[in-house]
Design an enzyme around this catalytic site. Sequence first.
Site, PDB file in Angstrom:
ATOM      1  N   GLU A  58      16.019  16.369  -5.511  1.00 41.70           N
ATOM      2  CA  GLU A  58      14.953  15.805  -4.681  1.00 41.70           C
ATOM      3  C   GLU A  58      15.137  16.257  -3.236  1.00 41.70           C
ATOM      4  O   GLU A  58      15.877  15.617  -2.481  1.00 41.70           O
ATOM      5  CB  GLU A  58      14.997  14.276  -4.737  1.00 41.70           C
TER       6      GLU A  58
ATOM      7  N   GLU B 210      17.370   7.780  -0.207  1.00 41.60           N
ATOM      8  CA  GLU B 210      17.174   6.574   0.612  1.00 41.60           C
ATOM      9  C   GLU B 210      18.452   5.735   0.651  1.00 41.60           C
ATOM     10  O   GLU B 210      18.774   5.122   1.666  1.00 41.60           O
ATOM     11  CB  GLU B 210      15.973   5.774   0.071  1.00 41.60           C
TER      12      GLU B 210
ATOM     13  N   ASN C 139      10.327   5.982 -10.304  1.00 45.35           N
ATOM     14  CA  ASN C 139      11.138   5.176  -9.398  1.00 45.35           C
ATOM     15  C   ASN C 139      10.185   4.332  -8.559  1.00 45.35           C
ATOM     16  O   ASN C 139       9.532   4.836  -7.662  1.00 45.35           O
ATOM     17  CB  ASN C 139      11.966   6.125  -8.515  1.00 45.35           C
TER      18      ASN C 139
ATOM     19  N   HIS D 114      20.284   8.210  -4.657  1.00 45.66           N
ATOM     20  CA  HIS D 114      18.958   8.536  -4.104  1.00 45.66           C
ATOM     21  C   HIS D 114      19.090   8.749  -2.594  1.00 45.66           C
ATOM     22  O   HIS D 114      19.883   8.071  -1.934  1.00 45.66           O
ATOM     23  CB  HIS D 114      17.965   7.408  -4.412  1.00 45.66           C
TER      24      HIS D 114
ATOM     25  N   GLY E  55       7.949  11.476  -0.561  1.00 45.56           N
ATOM     26  CA  GLY E  55       6.977  10.602   0.095  1.00 45.56           C
ATOM     27  C   GLY E  55       6.188  11.271   1.194  1.00 45.56           C
ATOM     28  O   GLY E  55       5.509  10.603   1.977  1.00 45.56           O
TER      29      GLY E  55
ATOM     30  N   SER F 276       7.098  14.143  -3.987  1.00 49.24           N
ATOM     31  CA  SER F 276       5.635  14.347  -3.962  1.00 49.24           C
ATOM     32  C   SER F 276       5.105  15.021  -5.220  1.00 49.24           C
ATOM     33  O   SER F 276       4.159  15.815  -5.164  1.00 49.24           O
ATOM     34  CB  SER F 276       5.221  15.120  -2.699  1.00 49.24           C
TER      35      SER F 276
ATOM     36  N   LYS G  96      10.812   2.022  -6.462  1.00 49.68           N
ATOM     37  CA  LYS G  96      11.345   1.629  -5.146  1.00 49.68           C
ATOM     38  C   LYS G  96      11.069   0.133  -4.906  1.00 49.68           C
ATOM     39  O   LYS G  96      11.038  -0.636  -5.857  1.00 49.68           O
ATOM     40  CB  LYS G  96      10.782   2.529  -4.044  1.00 49.68           C
TER      41      LYS G  96
HETATM   42  P1  PGA Z   1       7.827  10.511  -4.147  1.00 45.59           P
HETATM   43  O1  PGA Z   1       9.345   9.968  -4.309  1.00 45.59           O
HETATM   44  O2  PGA Z   1       7.373  10.959  -5.515  1.00 45.59           O
HETATM   45  O3  PGA Z   1       7.058   9.363  -3.618  1.00 45.59           O
HETATM   46  O4  PGA Z   1       7.902  11.679  -3.192  1.00 45.59           O
HETATM   47  C1  PGA Z   1      10.228  10.553  -5.193  1.00 45.59           C
HETATM   48  C2  PGA Z   1      11.541   9.807  -5.157  1.00 45.59           C
HETATM   49  O5  PGA Z   1      11.957   9.337  -4.102  1.00 45.59           O
HETATM   50  O6  PGA Z   1      12.205   9.655  -6.203  1.00 45.59           O
END
Ligand code: PGA
Length: 249
Positions: free
Chosen positions: A166, A96, A9, A94, A172, A212, A11
Amino acid sequence: MRKNIVAGNWKMNTKIEDGIALAAGVEKWVTDHPSSTGVIIAPPFTHLSEIKKVLKNVALSSQNCASEVSGAFTGEVSVDMLVSVKVQYVIIGHSERRAIYGETDAIIAKKVKLALQAGLIPIFCCGEVLSEREGNIHFDIVRRQVEAALFSLTETEFSKIIIAYEPVWAIGTGVNASPSQAQEMHKFIRSIIHSKYGETAASDLTILYGGSCKPSNAKELFANPDVDGGLIGGAALKVEDFTGIISAF
Ligand code: PGA
């Protein structure tokens, strides 16, 4: 049969030149290292149609889709538009999108339905925030998210779904869920699917871990029986990191 998948992803990162180079790098590595693991990348909307041209063994996803079919929805991108540029998957729900753009369970359920009707495969995301885990209600939260988004699907529709667990506190942050925390939640998700859709649907379901995930921890996360791969954010932005995660299988 359940499939192992690693999905990236991206983003809101990369301009078109960097995006094409990244996609081409992943495509080359995947072509040079044939395996049964499915590899998917989810670039920004603006890149999809150009990036499709450099992909053969890597599948293409978008990071979102509209919750309406067409018409006066300024700034939105419909499932039919995605299909028209040969996108195959769509990330839906997601954290976000939920937290920053106020997407509710009801909106997410609508998107899942529309995506399936258009022939896209939803990568449905769920996961609790830190206070919910600390309050020991993480199972209730994930159950609510899964039921609200997926339980109105028919068995045939459900058989297409990929779920990504997740935990929001791991996204992140550099702090991944431990392999046992991931396994515990994935097993729980599979059990709720079992009670609704039965044995085959539950055992065939691909459940990805996200948060992460990186080359150094992918192997121990993916070694768990109910962890079928990863949804990767930060580490999907470099060919070596992303392919390092793929080779964890
Ligand atoms: P990350 O994000 O690997 O940077 O923690 C995962 C995601 O949001 O899908």
